[in-house]
Design a protein around this motif. Structure first.
Motif, mmCIF file in Angstrom:
data_model
loop_
_atom_site.group_PDB
_atom_site.id
_atom_site.type_symbol
_atom_site.label_atom_id
_atom_site.label_comp_id
_atom_site.label_asym_id
_atom_site.label_seq_id
_atom_site.Cartn_x
_atom_site.Cartn_y
_atom_site.Cartn_z
ATOM 1 N N ARG A 31 -0.850 1.568 -4.797
ATOM 2 C CA ARG A 31 0.211 0.669 -4.331
ATOM 3 C C ARG A 31 1.545 1.172 -4.858
ATOM 4 O O ARG A 31 1.580 1.971 -5.791
ATOM 5 N N ALA A 47 -14.294 2.259 8.003
ATOM 6 C CA ALA A 47 -14.431 1.561 6.705
ATOM 7 C C ALA A 47 -15.848 1.053 6.477
ATOM 8 O O ALA A 47 -16.251 0.843 5.336
ATOM 9 N N MET A 59 -4.667 -3.025 10.432
ATOM 10 C CA MET A 59 -4.740 -3.884 9.261
ATOM 11 C C MET A 59 -5.005 -3.086 7.990
ATOM 12 O O MET A 59 -4.499 -3.411 6.929
ATOM 13 N N PHE A 60 -5.806 -2.026 8.109
ATOM 14 C CA PHE A 60 -6.148 -1.241 6.926
ATOM 15 C C PHE A 60 -4.919 -0.553 6.332
ATOM 16 O O PHE A 60 -4.794 -0.415 5.129
ATOM 17 N N LYS A 104 0.847 -1.193 0.000
ATOM 18 C CA LYS A 104 0.000 0.000 0.000
ATOM 19 C C LYS A 104 0.882 1.242 0.000
ATOM 20 O O LYS A 104 1.844 1.321 0.783
ATOM 21 N N THR A 124 -19.354 3.523 3.331
ATOM 22 C CA THR A 124 -19.316 2.613 2.182
ATOM 23 C C THR A 124 -20.702 1.995 2.004
ATOM 24 O O THR A 124 -21.203 1.856 0.884
ATOM 25 N N ARG A 174 -5.336 -7.922 0.361
ATOM 26 C CA ARG A 174 -5.766 -6.658 0.975
ATOM 27 C C ARG A 174 -7.206 -6.313 0.588
ATOM 28 O O ARG A 174 -7.628 -5.167 0.729
ATOM 29 N N SER A 188 -15.300 -4.129 -6.600
ATOM 30 C CA SER A 188 -15.747 -3.104 -5.630
ATOM 31 C C SER A 188 -15.149 -3.310 -4.249
ATOM 32 O O SER A 188 -15.065 -2.368 -3.462
ATOM 33 N N TYR A 195 -2.128 6.368 2.827
ATOM 34 C CA TYR A 195 -2.738 5.694 3.979
ATOM 35 C C TYR A 195 -2.213 6.186 5.326
ATOM 36 O O TYR A 195 -2.809 5.917 6.349
ATOM 37 N N CYS A 197 -11.351 -6.213 0.858
ATOM 38 C CA CYS A 197 -12.170 -5.808 2.003
ATOM 39 C C CYS A 197 -12.480 -6.995 2.913
ATOM 40 O O CYS A 197 -13.034 -7.994 2.482
ATOM 41 N N HIS A 243 0.841 -7.478 8.259
ATOM 42 C CA HIS A 243 -0.520 -7.648 7.746
ATOM 43 C C HIS A 243 -0.971 -9.101 7.825
ATOM 44 O O HIS A 243 -2.098 -9.396 8.219
ATOM 45 N N THR A 281 -12.543 -0.125 11.644
ATOM 46 C CA THR A 281 -13.728 -0.869 11.204
ATOM 47 C C THR A 281 -14.910 0.086 11.056
ATOM 48 O O THR A 281 -15.652 0.020 10.074
HETATM 49 C C1 HEM Z 1 -20.310 -1.675 0.517
HETATM 50 C C2 HEM Z 1 -19.464 -1.699 1.493
HETATM 51 C C3 HEM Z 1 -17.967 -1.735 1.371
HETATM 52 C C4 HEM Z 1 -17.168 -1.500 0.299
HETATM 53 C C5 HEM Z 1 -17.592 -1.118 -1.115
HETATM 54 C C6 HEM Z 1 -15.794 -1.683 0.728
HETATM 55 C C7 HEM Z 1 -14.687 -1.566 -0.086
HETATM 56 C C8 HEM Z 1 -13.394 -1.793 0.302
HETATM 57 C C9 HEM Z 1 -12.236 -1.698 -0.553
HETATM 58 C C10 HEM Z 1 -12.273 -1.317 -2.025
HETATM 59 C C11 HEM Z 1 -11.145 -1.999 0.188
HETATM 60 C C12 HEM Z 1 -9.689 -1.988 -0.266
HETATM 61 C C13 HEM Z 1 -9.102 -0.682 0.189
HETATM 62 C C14 HEM Z 1 -7.682 -0.447 -0.219
HETATM 63 O O1 HEM Z 1 -7.031 -1.272 -0.827
HETATM 64 O O2 HEM Z 1 -7.235 0.642 0.087
HETATM 65 C C15 HEM Z 1 -11.598 -2.286 1.531
HETATM 66 C C16 HEM Z 1 -10.762 -2.631 2.574
HETATM 67 C C17 HEM Z 1 -11.198 -2.810 3.858
HETATM 68 N N1 HEM Z 1 -12.495 -2.785 4.299
HETATM 69 FE FE1 HEM Z 1 -14.164 -2.495 3.171
HETATM 70 N N2 HEM Z 1 -15.795 -2.005 2.053
HETATM 71 C C18 HEM Z 1 -17.099 -2.058 2.488
HETATM 72 C C19 HEM Z 1 -17.530 -2.367 3.756
HETATM 73 C C20 HEM Z 1 -16.718 -2.657 4.814
HETATM 74 C C21 HEM Z 1 -17.168 -3.007 6.129
HETATM 75 C C22 HEM Z 1 -18.632 -3.154 6.538
HETATM 76 C C23 HEM Z 1 -16.061 -3.177 6.904
HETATM 77 C C24 HEM Z 1 -15.939 -3.563 8.357
HETATM 78 C C25 HEM Z 1 -16.883 -3.678 9.182
HETATM 79 C C26 HEM Z 1 -14.902 -2.959 6.060
HETATM 80 C C27 HEM Z 1 -13.584 -3.042 6.482
HETATM 81 C C28 HEM Z 1 -12.496 -2.991 5.650
HETATM 82 C C29 HEM Z 1 -11.114 -3.171 6.114
HETATM 83 C C30 HEM Z 1 -10.663 -3.402 7.554
HETATM 84 C C31 HEM Z 1 -10.303 -3.070 4.969
HETATM 85 C C32 HEM Z 1 -8.771 -3.182 4.912
HETATM 86 C C33 HEM Z 1 -8.409 -4.600 4.526
HETATM 87 C C34 HEM Z 1 -6.912 -4.829 4.427
HETATM 88 O O3 HEM Z 1 -6.164 -3.919 4.087
HETATM 89 O O4 HEM Z 1 -6.516 -5.969 4.645
HETATM 90 N N3 HEM Z 1 -15.342 -2.647 4.801
HETATM 91 N N4 HEM Z 1 -12.972 -2.158 1.575
#
Ligand code: HEM
Length: 556
Positions: free
Chosen positions: A429, A332, A126-127, A111, A336, A493, A487, A116, A495, A135, A329
């Motif tokens: 990235r 994120a 983790m994000f 990343k 969204t 990495r 999406s 970030y 979601c 990670h 959490t």
């Molecule tokens: C429609 C709903 C959602 C969409 C479209 C979405 C989309 C995404 C995307 C595109 C990423 C990648 C981000 C990146 O690479 O910078 C991501 C990562 C992440 N999302 Fe979601 N998200 C949604 C809902 C949620 C929910 C409900 C949670 C937690 C309760 C969540 C927690 C996370 C976390 C912790 C990451 C980081 C994962 C990592 O880097 O390993 N997201 N999300």
């Protein structure tokens, strides 16, 4: 003395009289000119197609970013220049699948810190962490919290605090206005700002799940968490642009204080949850019964984080890590979802036949239960029906039944997230040591590369990409298209909240379709711009609709 002799010497060599100031200016201009020439014509990135100014301006992206129009601009650049576009001095956007796989499928492209680092206000979570080893461990610790099984166990909380809470709020407003307006209410309905209500519903849900305490925004509470989050987001943006703000603690006092309040609140909730879990295990050990509420409290995100353990090392999360993960959490998993659902309604309003079709299917699939078993098949349920959680449960509204009985619901959600991905930002990235060839172009190490979700979902990978066609996610083609859907990103990495997102979105959508009828309040609402600030938002931050409680739930 010697220096002025050199200046005089250079001056006489070029035939002009020059001063120190002139020499300084010439040096600066010369350096600038060689920098421009290098980046415009000689740098390894200069062959990547894109607007010329992106080659030479380090901040080419910034005006678009600050105006929230970055996603539109990048999509337009891809339309003009093809699947690989230079969108900044050191930044390239790609939308061909081979490059996307290369970038995201493993840990080789970390990343990009610059995008970030603002979220790392306490410790990197983790994000945000760019480090593969860190990670991987966090993922081993956190994955069970967001697994399908864990989300199934949280579903009753999601239904109660999200879908049901939202339905009660809207029904309450409809009832109050109907009482005032009388029969005229049939024409005018009740005007609600769906975007704000969905924001409240998702924030109430995620605070219940991640902190064990519902912020009760739907019930009109003015919980400061909304302001704290706003400041946290602003602070994160500022720290991305000016990382030194993290170490030099001056200025922005209110924002810093709010961010600290958010963190302290998370720590307080952690302490409270620890005590609750302790009491529950003491009650179990003593053979005392555990009521439903406390059983659910044992299964939410926070309870899972407290138990989380790395199966390889048995390491648990530290208190700071748990606080940071709960905050991330919430960050994120709120907008969204609320933006995704508002956009779903926008598309349904634009496609009234589809709206009718899905609503009919939902109504047929979740009939009102005949509470008292009327004779000759006539419903004997008294009117008005109490719209409460028990009713939703009796109607059998669960994620599994929605998937089984009305697959069109998830197809509509997927198509919304394809055509208007609520998390739109380019997922940047860094190209690793040695550089990489992406889309036929060599990128040197350190180049920021990423996919623009909007541009990718409107690109050549999709048939009729500009048409809203949920059917593409049904039938034999459905699975193939689902694999192409980005999406939620892809690879390690991607979601982690994806399972929760589908459950929450499906429950809210079905409950709203089942109990209410919605119409957009004005064409201005339909045609307003959607701006990107990490997620998409309506430019007015509002989306007004007229709504009516469906006839079968109204007093006769
Ligand atoms: C429609 C709903 C959602 C969409 C479209 C979405 C989309 C995404 C995307 C595109 C990423 C990648 C981000 C990146 O690479 O910078 C991501 C990562 C992440 N999302 Fe979601 N998200 C949604 C809902 C949620 C929910 C409900 C949670 C937690 C309760 C969540 C927690 C996370 C976390 C912790 C990451 C980081 C994962 C990592 O880097 O390993 N997201 N999300």
């Amino acid at each position: 003395m010697a220096n002025s002799a050199i200046v005089t010497l250079i001056g006489s060599a070029v035939g002009v009289q020059i001063t120190w100031l002139g020499l300084l200016l010439a040096t600066v201009l010369g350096t600038l000119a060689s920098w421009v020439v290098y980046h415009a014509f000689l740098s390894p990135l200069c062959h990547v197609p894109g607007p010329f100014f992106c080659r030479i301006l380090p901040a080419a992206l910034h005006p678009q970013l600050y105006m929230g129009r970055h996603y539109m601009w990048v999509t337009e650049m891809h339309r003009l220049y093809g699947p690989v576009v230079r969108i900044g001095h050191q930044a390239v956007s790609v939308i061909d699948r081979a490059s996307i796989r290369e970038i995201y499928q493993g840990y080789s492209h970390i990343k990009a810190r610059i995008w970030y680092r603002g979220l790392d206000q306490y410790t990197s979570g983790m994000f945000t962490t760019p480090h593969a080893v860190v990670h991987k461990q966090l993922k081993r610790q956190l994955e069970p919290t967001f697994s399908r099984k864990a989300v199934r166990e949280m579903e009753s909380l999601v239904l109660e605090h999200g879908a049901a809470g939202l339905a009660f709020t809207i029904a309450g407003r409809c009832a109050a206005e109907a009482a005032l307006a009388g029969p005229k209410h049939g024409e005018t309905g009740t005007v609600v700002d769906l975007f704000s209500l969905l924001n409240y519903a998702t924030l109430d849900t995620i605070t219940q799940l991640a902190l064990g305490r519902n912020a009760c925004l739907l019930r009109g509470s003015d919980h400061p968490i909304v302001g704290w989050f706003h400041s946290f987001g602003m602070m994160a943006t500022l720290m991305c642009a000016f990382p030194f703000l993290k170490d030099y603690k001056f200025g922005f006092r209110q924002m810093r204080q709010d961010t600290q309040n958010l963190y302290d609140h998370a720590v307080e909730c952690i302490t409270e949850k620890r005590a609750t879990l302790h009491e529950i295990s003491a009650d179990c050990a003593a053979g005392r019964s555990i009521d439903d509420k406390r059983q659910a409290a044992e299964k939410d995100i926070l309870a899972n984080l407290l138990r989380a353990e790395d199966p390889q090392t048995n390491d648990k999360l530290t208190e700071v890590q748990i606080a940071v993960e709960t905050i991330n959490t919430m960050f994120a998993g709120t907008e969204t979802i609320s933006a995704g659902l508002t956009l779903t309604f926008l598309h349904l309003f634009r496609h009234p036949n589809l709206y009718r079709k899905v609503q009919d299917e939902v109504v047929r699939s979740f009939p009102v239960p005949d509470l008292f078993g009327g004779e000759d098949g006539c419903p004997t349920t008294p009117r008005p029906l109490g719209l409460n959680l028990a009713l939703l449960q009796m109607m059998g509204i669960t994620y599994a039944t929605i998937k089984e009985r009305v697959p069109l619901v998830e197809a509509i959600i997927n198509e919304t997230l394809r055509i208007t991905p609520s998390a739109t930002t380019v997922l940047m990235r860094e190209v690793p040591e040695g550089g990489r060839v992406l889309g036929g172009h060599y990128m040197p190490a350190g180049t920021n590369v990423g996919m623009s979700l909007m541009a990718y979902h409107h690109g050549a990978e999709w048939e009729d990409p500009h048409l809203f066609q949920p059917e593409r996610f049904l039938g034999p083609e459905g699975e193939k298209n689902l694999v192409k859907l980005m999406s939620f990103s892809l690879g390690p990495r991607q979601c982690i909240g994806r399972n929760l997102a589908y459950v929450e979105m499906s429950l809210i959508l079905v409950v709203l379709l089942r109990f209410f009828h919605f119409e957009v309040a004005s064409s201005a609402e339909m045609h307003q711009d959607w701006l990107e600030f990490v997620t998409l938002r309506p430019s007015t931050l509002k989306f007004h609709c007229r709504t009516w409680l469906r006839a079968e739930f109204c007093a006769a």
